[in-house]
Write a protein that holds these residues in place. Structure first.
Motif, PDB file in Angstrom:
ATOM      1  N   LEU A 181       0.832  -1.207   0.000  1.00 27.10           N
ATOM      2  CA  LEU A 181       0.000   0.000   0.000  1.00 27.10           C
ATOM      3  C   LEU A 181       0.864   1.254   0.000  1.00 27.10           C
ATOM      4  CD1 LEU A 181      -2.804  -1.051   2.519  1.00 27.10           C
ATOM      5  CD2 LEU A 181      -3.164  -0.414   0.128  1.00 27.10           C
ATOM      6  N   THR A 182       1.936   1.238   0.758  1.00 21.85           N
ATOM      7  CA  THR A 182       2.834   2.394   0.799  1.00 21.85           C
ATOM      8  C   THR A 182       3.466   2.640  -0.567  1.00 21.85           C
ATOM      9  OG1 THR A 182       3.301   2.080   3.149  1.00 21.85           O
ATOM     10  CG2 THR A 182       4.902   3.350   1.878  1.00 21.85           C
ATOM     11  N   LEU A 183       3.842   1.572  -1.261  1.00 16.25           N
ATOM     12  CA  LEU A 183       4.402   1.718  -2.600  1.00 16.25           C
ATOM     13  C   LEU A 183       3.383   2.364  -3.550  1.00 16.25           C
ATOM     14  CD1 LEU A 183       6.376  -1.620  -3.008  1.00 16.25           C
ATOM     15  CD2 LEU A 183       7.318   0.677  -3.300  1.00 16.25           C
ATOM     16  N   ILE A 184       2.135   1.966  -3.439  1.00 18.76           N
ATOM     17  CA  ILE A 184       1.096   2.555  -4.294  1.00 18.76           C
ATOM     18  C   ILE A 184       0.870   4.016  -3.921  1.00 18.76           C
ATOM     19  CG2 ILE A 184      -1.398   2.531  -4.728  1.00 18.76           C
ATOM     20  CD1 ILE A 184      -1.259  -0.475  -4.880  1.00 18.76           C
ATOM     21  N   GLY A 185       0.781   4.285  -2.617  1.00 21.47           N
ATOM     22  CA  GLY A 185       0.551   5.658  -2.177  1.00 21.47           C
ATOM     23  C   GLY A 185       1.667   6.600  -2.580  1.00 21.47           C
ATOM     24  N   GLU A 186       2.923   6.137  -2.503  1.00 21.31           N
ATOM     25  CA  GLU A 186       4.059   6.997  -2.829  1.00 21.31           C
ATOM     26  C   GLU A 186       4.317   7.071  -4.336  1.00 21.31           C
ATOM     27  OE1 GLU A 186       7.288   5.414  -0.566  1.00 21.31           O
ATOM     28  OE2 GLU A 186       6.629   6.372   1.314  1.00 21.31           O
ATOM     29  N   SER A 187       3.965   6.014  -5.075  1.00 20.97           N
ATOM     30  CA  SER A 187       4.222   5.985  -6.508  1.00 20.97           C
ATOM     31  C   SER A 187       3.192   6.766  -7.309  1.00 20.97           C
ATOM     32  CB  SER A 187       4.262   4.538  -7.015  1.00 20.97           C
ATOM     33  OG  SER A 187       5.241   3.781  -6.356  1.00 20.97           O
ATOM     34  N   PHE A 188       1.954   6.820  -6.790  1.00 20.98           N
ATOM     35  CA  PHE A 188       0.866   7.438  -7.549  1.00 20.98           C
ATOM     36  C   PHE A 188       0.131   8.489  -6.705  1.00 20.98           C
ATOM     37  CE2 PHE A 188       1.236   2.857  -8.657  1.00 20.98           C
ATOM     38  CZ  PHE A 188       1.845   3.005  -9.897  1.00 20.98           C
ATOM     39  N   PRO A 189       0.858   9.485  -6.184  1.00 16.48           N
ATOM     40  CA  PRO A 189       0.204  10.487  -5.324  1.00 16.48           C
ATOM     41  C   PRO A 189      -0.767  11.355  -6.122  1.00 16.48           C
ATOM     42  CG  PRO A 189       2.429  11.178  -5.878  1.00 16.48           C
ATOM     43  CD  PRO A 189       2.291   9.781  -6.404  1.00 16.48           C
ATOM     44  N   ASP A 190      -1.857  11.734  -5.461  1.00 16.12           N
ATOM     45  CA  ASP A 190      -2.848  12.639  -6.059  1.00 16.12           C
ATOM     46  C   ASP A 190      -3.420  12.096  -7.362  1.00 16.12           C
ATOM     47  OD1 ASP A 190      -2.303  14.506  -3.991  1.00 16.12           O
ATOM     48  OD2 ASP A 190      -0.558  15.218  -5.104  1.00 16.12           O
ATOM     49  N   GLU A 191      -3.464  10.783  -7.490  1.00 18.29           N
ATOM     50  CA  GLU A 191      -3.972  10.160  -8.715  1.00 18.29           C
ATOM     51  C   GLU A 191      -5.237   9.367  -8.412  1.00 18.29           C
ATOM     52  OE1 GLU A 191      -2.407   6.677 -11.749  1.00 18.29           O
ATOM     53  OE2 GLU A 191      -0.933   8.080 -10.912  1.00 18.29           O
ATOM     54  N   VAL A 192      -6.243   9.464  -9.292  1.00 14.50           N
ATOM     55  CA  VAL A 192      -7.394   8.579  -9.198  1.00 14.50           C
ATOM     56  C   VAL A 192      -6.910   7.198  -9.632  1.00 14.50           C
ATOM     57  CG1 VAL A 192      -9.688   8.036 -10.060  1.00 14.50           C
ATOM     58  CG2 VAL A 192      -9.063  10.411  -9.612  1.00 14.50           C
ATOM     59  N   LEU A 193      -6.892   6.265  -8.727  1.00 11.27           N
ATOM     60  CA  LEU A 193      -6.253   4.971  -8.958  1.00 11.27           C
ATOM     61  C   LEU A 193      -7.112   4.089  -9.867  1.00 11.27           C
ATOM     62  CD1 LEU A 193      -5.115   4.372  -5.279  1.00 11.27           C
ATOM     63  CD2 LEU A 193      -3.718   5.234  -7.177  1.00 11.27           C
ATOM     64  N   VAL A 194      -6.508   3.605 -10.933  1.00 10.27           N
ATOM     65  CA  VAL A 194      -7.191   2.734 -11.882  1.00 10.27           C
ATOM     66  C   VAL A 194      -6.854   1.279 -11.558  1.00 10.27           C
ATOM     67  CG1 VAL A 194      -7.414   2.093 -14.317  1.00 10.27           C
ATOM     68  CG2 VAL A 194      -7.133   4.507 -13.664  1.00 10.27           C
ATOM     69  N   GLN A 195      -7.893   0.485 -11.303  1.00 11.11           N
ATOM     70  CA  GLN A 195      -7.749  -0.928 -10.956  1.00 11.11           C
ATOM     71  C   GLN A 195      -6.660  -1.173  -9.903  1.00 11.11           C
ATOM     72  OE1 GLN A 195      -7.551  -2.965 -14.877  1.00 11.11           O
ATOM     73  NE2 GLN A 195      -9.698  -3.445 -14.476  1.00 11.11           N
ATOM     74  N   PRO A 196      -6.786  -0.533  -8.751  1.00  7.32           N
ATOM     75  CA  PRO A 196      -5.755  -0.691  -7.713  1.00  7.32           C
ATOM     76  C   PRO A 196      -5.665  -2.100  -7.152  1.00  7.32           C
ATOM     77  CG  PRO A 196      -7.660   0.480  -6.850  1.00  7.32           C
ATOM     78  CD  PRO A 196      -7.868   0.364  -8.329  1.00  7.32           C
ATOM     79  N   ALA A 197      -6.755  -2.873  -7.200  1.00  7.42           N
ATOM     80  CA  ALA A 197      -6.700  -4.236  -6.655  1.00  7.42           C
ATOM     81  C   ALA A 197      -5.721  -5.087  -7.444  1.00  7.42           C
ATOM     82  CB  ALA A 197      -8.094  -4.866  -6.678  1.00  7.42           C
ATOM     83  N   THR A 227       1.611   5.858 -14.962  1.00  9.25           N
ATOM     84  CA  THR A 227       0.463   6.075 -14.076  1.00  9.25           C
ATOM     85  C   THR A 227      -0.299   4.762 -13.948  1.00  9.25           C
ATOM     86  OG1 THR A 227      -1.030   6.665 -15.893  1.00  9.25           O
ATOM     87  CG2 THR A 227       0.279   8.451 -14.902  1.00  9.25           C
ATOM     88  N   THR A 228      -1.225   4.688 -13.019  1.00  3.20           N
ATOM     89  CA  THR A 228      -2.026   3.461 -12.918  1.00  3.20           C
ATOM     90  C   THR A 228      -2.848   3.251 -14.182  1.00  3.20           C
ATOM     91  OG1 THR A 228      -3.716   4.714 -11.671  1.00  3.20           O
ATOM     92  CG2 THR A 228      -2.159   3.378 -10.402  1.00  3.20           C
ATOM     93  N   GLN A 229      -3.285   4.335 -14.827  1.00  2.00           N
ATOM     94  CA  GLN A 229      -4.008   4.194 -16.089  1.00  2.00           C
ATOM     95  C   GLN A 229      -3.106   3.580 -17.159  1.00  2.00           C
ATOM     96  OE1 GLN A 229      -7.526   5.191 -17.069  1.00  2.00           O
ATOM     97  NE2 GLN A 229      -6.676   3.568 -18.362  1.00  2.00           N
ATOM     98  N   GLN A 230      -1.860   4.055 -17.233  1.00  2.00           N
ATOM     99  CA  GLN A 230      -0.933   3.512 -18.226  1.00  2.00           C
ATOM    100  C   GLN A 230      -0.597   2.055 -17.943  1.00  2.00           C
ATOM    101  OE1 GLN A 230       2.038   6.627 -17.662  1.00  2.00           O
ATOM    102  NE2 GLN A 230       1.710   7.348 -19.765  1.00  2.00           N
ATOM    103  N   TRP A 231      -0.317   1.739 -16.685  1.00  2.00           N
ATOM    104  CA  TRP A 231      -0.023   0.340 -16.344  1.00  2.00           C
ATOM    105  C   TRP A 231      -1.212  -0.556 -16.694  1.00  2.00           C
ATOM    106  CZ3 TRP A 231       4.593  -1.534 -15.615  1.00  2.00           C
ATOM    107  CH2 TRP A 231       5.592  -0.765 -15.048  1.00  2.00           C
ATOM    108  N   SER A 232      -2.432  -0.071 -16.430  1.00  2.00           N
ATOM    109  CA  SER A 232      -3.623  -0.847 -16.752  1.00  2.00           C
ATOM    110  C   SER A 232      -3.756  -1.055 -18.262  1.00  2.00           C
ATOM    111  CB  SER A 232      -4.870  -0.130 -16.216  1.00  2.00           C
ATOM    112  OG  SER A 232      -6.048  -0.851 -16.534  1.00  2.00           O
ATOM    113  N   ASP A 233      -3.506  -0.003 -19.036  1.00  2.00           N
ATOM    114  CA  ASP A 233      -3.590  -0.119 -20.494  1.00  2.00           C
ATOM    115  C   ASP A 233      -2.543  -1.086 -21.033  1.00  2.00           C
ATOM    116  OD1 ASP A 233      -5.646   1.705 -20.481  1.00  2.00           O
ATOM    117  OD2 ASP A 233      -4.384   3.413 -21.047  1.00  2.00           O
TER     118      ASP A 233
END
Length: 265
Positions: A181-197, A227-233
């Motif tokens: 969770l810390t890695l996600i919070g620090e890697s994608f700050p202020d981002e609407v998280l896409v498919q975080p699960a 970004t989480t959007q890019q990783w998801s794509d």
């Protein structure tokens, strides 16, 4: 005559309570800031009918403050109208939010669907150990549990995935989940998280199973490359070519990018 167990609890009192005295504890109550709730509140207000109005279930705490356990939509509808000054309530003495949350869960599960977030918030209020631990991990990571399950209205850093969080907490433990969770919070700050699960699952499996062990600092640098959007794509492209799941696709992609950074270093 059938034999029944003795009734549980204490008999409540029934009173008319001024609207302004009825408070809401957000620590376990459902959020009414949703489209469905606002629609329901407007409908109750527009079609107010004392003949079918049901009493509110209310807690009287040790300091005599009054908190609505069941009926906050009716309270909000009365407040919206402006001409309803008091409501009929069944009052029960409660020690505080934990006891109220247990009553809230029992009152709602049998007659209306509770979302996973509703259930999680109620579990927090009731002092559930796993829920409290997960909430601490989310907060420490700079993230938040979303107040509702409306993807279109999720705010940056909010997580709706309480079911996945419970599953991953049980499977991987508190320390590993906190690190992911810390890695996600620090890697994608202020981002609407896409498919975080899926991202959370990929990070956890990388940390748990890769050999040689993954360096968390290099993994952080790897996650920053998208970004989480890019990783998801990117993962979607891998899935179309035969990968079985989003987690597997993300794990492979992150691992490949991680290895590339390692070679470049």
């Amino acid at each position: 005559m059938p034999s029944y167990a003795l009734p549980r609890g204490r008999q409540p009192s029934i009173e008319w309570v001024p609207l302004g005295e009825l408070r809401i504890d957000d620590s376990y109550q459902r959020s009414i800031e949703t489209d469905a709730s606002r629609k329901l509140i407007r409908a109750i207000a527009a079609e107010w009918d004392w003949d079918v109005f049901d009493v509110l279930k209310v807690s009287r705490r040790p300091d005599d403050s009054l908190f609505v356990i069941d009926g906050q939509h009716r309270r909000a509808a009365a407040e919206l109208r402006g001409d309803i000054t008091q409501l009929p309530c069944v009052l029960k003495r409660c020690a505080g939010p934990a006891e109220e949350a247990r009553i809230f869960i029992a009152s709602n599960r049998g007659r209306k669907r509770m979302s996973r977030i509703d259930d999680f918030r109620a579990a927090l209020g009731a002092g559930d150990a796993d829920a409290l631990a997960i909430a601490r991990l989310v907060d420490a990571a700079g993230l938040k549990i979303a107040p509702h399950e409306q993807p279109a209205h999720v705010a940056p850093g909010e997580l709706m995935i309480v079911g996945s969080l419970r599953t991953l907490f049980i499977k991987h433990g508190e320390r590993a989940l906190g690190q992911a969770l810390t890695l996600i919070g620090e890697s994608f700050p202020d981002e609407v998280l896409v498919q975080p699960a899926a991202m959370l699952g990929a990070i956890l499996t990388l940390l748990a199973h890769e050999r040689p062990a993954i360096d968390p600092d290099r993994l952080f640098q790897t996650l920053l490359t998208g970004t989480t959007q890019q990783w998801s794509d990117w993962a979607n492209l891998r899935i179309l070519s035969g990968t079985q799941s989003k987690i597997i696709a993300l794990r492979a992609l992150v691992r490949e990018r991680y290895n590339t950074l390692a070679v470049a270093a």
